[in-house]
Design a protein around this motif. Structure first.
Motif, PDB file in Angstrom:
ATOM      1  N   ALA A  63      -3.304   2.844   7.518  1.00 32.89           N
ATOM      2  CA  ALA A  63      -4.266   4.001   6.967  1.00 32.89           C
ATOM      3  C   ALA A  63      -3.989   4.329   5.182  1.00 32.89           C
ATOM      4  N   GLU A  64      -2.024   4.510   5.394  1.00 31.31           N
ATOM      5  CA  GLU A  64      -1.771   5.163   4.167  1.00 31.31           C
ATOM      6  C   GLU A  64      -1.492   3.652   3.069  1.00 31.31           C
ATOM      7  N   ASN A  67      -5.724   2.728   2.064  1.00 26.79           N
ATOM      8  CA  ASN A  67      -6.366   3.902   1.581  1.00 26.79           C
ATOM      9  C   ASN A  67      -5.212   3.718  -0.420  1.00 26.79           C
ATOM     10  N   PHE A 133       2.266  12.625  -0.212  1.00 24.60           N
ATOM     11  CA  PHE A 133       3.074  12.188   1.306  1.00 24.60           C
ATOM     12  C   PHE A 133       3.110  10.480   1.635  1.00 24.60           C
ATOM     13  N   GLY A 134       2.087   9.503   1.076  1.00 23.28           N
ATOM     14  CA  GLY A 134       1.268   8.353   1.832  1.00 23.28           C
ATOM     15  C   GLY A 134       2.664   7.163   1.268  1.00 23.28           C
ATOM     16  N   PHE A 136       5.454   7.871   1.347  1.00 24.04           N
ATOM     17  CA  PHE A 136       7.229   8.797   1.480  1.00 24.04           C
ATOM     18  C   PHE A 136       6.508   8.352   3.535  1.00 24.04           C
ATOM     19  N   LEU A 137       5.606   8.213   3.990  1.00 19.74           N
ATOM     20  CA  LEU A 137       5.088   8.076   5.612  1.00 19.74           C
ATOM     21  C   LEU A 137       4.956   6.277   5.977  1.00 19.74           C
TER      22      LEU A 137
END
Lengths: 169, 112
Positions: A63-64, A67, A133-134, A136-137
């Motif tokens: 998803a990250e 997106n 946050f993207g 990083f995740l």
């Protein structure tokens, strides 16, 4: 009475299962709706062969990554998109140790800073960050994350380990 | 693009209890989710409890929307999160946002 011999009992099913790990391949437009649909299909594709924790981490990373392409890889001039949304090619292979993923797109280059080690965004309540946050995740949940630019395409490859491997590392 | 956001609010006198039937809070609906949450919270003017039991997936856009709602809470009113599913809990833990929000432990559910 007939007894199946051990070899027959043990082998065929297991061997077949090992040799035919599921894969997933999709070409999609980098738009939030197409990405959501793809993620749901990926979950359905791998749900039988994978524990929920690993599958949850895979879905979050993808998803990250996807997106990010939809949000940032569109060529812009003065804030306006000057070309259509990029087209993403996505391949996922389930292996013994987890998932190996390759994502390519024909958008603009990924800035170097995305792949540099990073900390979480600001933590002070007064200036709590709503984004950032993207990556990083992505960095936190993947192993062997690598990126290269090939002619007009961004190529990103990474693996997502099984839950067992995560716990023991 | 009239996407509808499935959020309902109930009042127990002290708290506005908000429950979402959306199964995903992601890049598709995060902005709308944020706007409707703020509207509900402002209209009720009470501390809010968001029940996330139906949310099976949340990405960083969804998390960002919740951070924005948290930051925009009217003075003196709290936002509490309840019944996080494992996928939602993971995002909060990895980003340490579980320490920023008030989070109620997930109940052992008998009623689904």
């Amino acid at each position: 009475m007939m007894y199946p011999i051990d070899r027959q009992k043990a082998d065929p099913g297991k061997l077949a299962a090992c040799e035919t790990w599921p894969i997933f391949h999709r070409v999609l437009t980098a738009s939030p709706l197409a990405i959501r649909e793809t993620l749901c299909d990926i979950r359905n594709r791998f749900t039988k062969s994978t524990d929920p924790d690993t599958l949850g981490r895979l879905e979050l990373v993808l998803a990250e990554v996807l997106n990010n392409v939809a949000e940032h890889a569109v060529p812009r001039h003065g804030g306006l998109a000057v070309k259509d949304s990029p087209t993403i090619h996505l391949s996922i292979v389930r292996t013994e140790r987890g998932f190996v993923c390759a994502v390519t797109d024909d958008g603009i280059s990924l800035p170097d800073k995305c792949l540099q080690p990073r900390n979480l965004p600001g933590f002070e309540d007064s200036e709590l960050s709503e984004s950032g946050f993207g990556w990083f995740l992505i960095q936190d949940l993947t192993q062997t994350l690598c990126y290269y630019r090939e002619e007009q395409r961004n190529c990103l490859a990474f693996s997502v380990p099984l839950a067992r491997a995560v716990r023991s590392s | 693009m009239g996407l509808s956001m499935n959020l309902t609010a109930a009042n127990d006198g002290k708290t506005t209890i908000i429950i979402t039937r959306e199964t995903r809070i992601d890049a598709v609906n995060a902005t709308q989710f944020k706007d409707v949450m703020r509207e509900i919270i402002n209209d009720h003017g009470k501390p809010a409890l968001l029940d996330l039991r139906y949310v099976d997936f949340m990405d960083s856009s969804g998390l960002g929307a919740l951070v924005a709602v948290h930051k925009a809470m009217p003075p003196g009113l709290s936002l509490t999160l309840a019944n996080m599913t494992p996928n939602v809990e993971r995002v909060f833990k990895l980003t340490r946002m579980d320490s920023v929000f008030q989070v109620l432990p997930t109940q052992q559910q008998e009623n689904g």
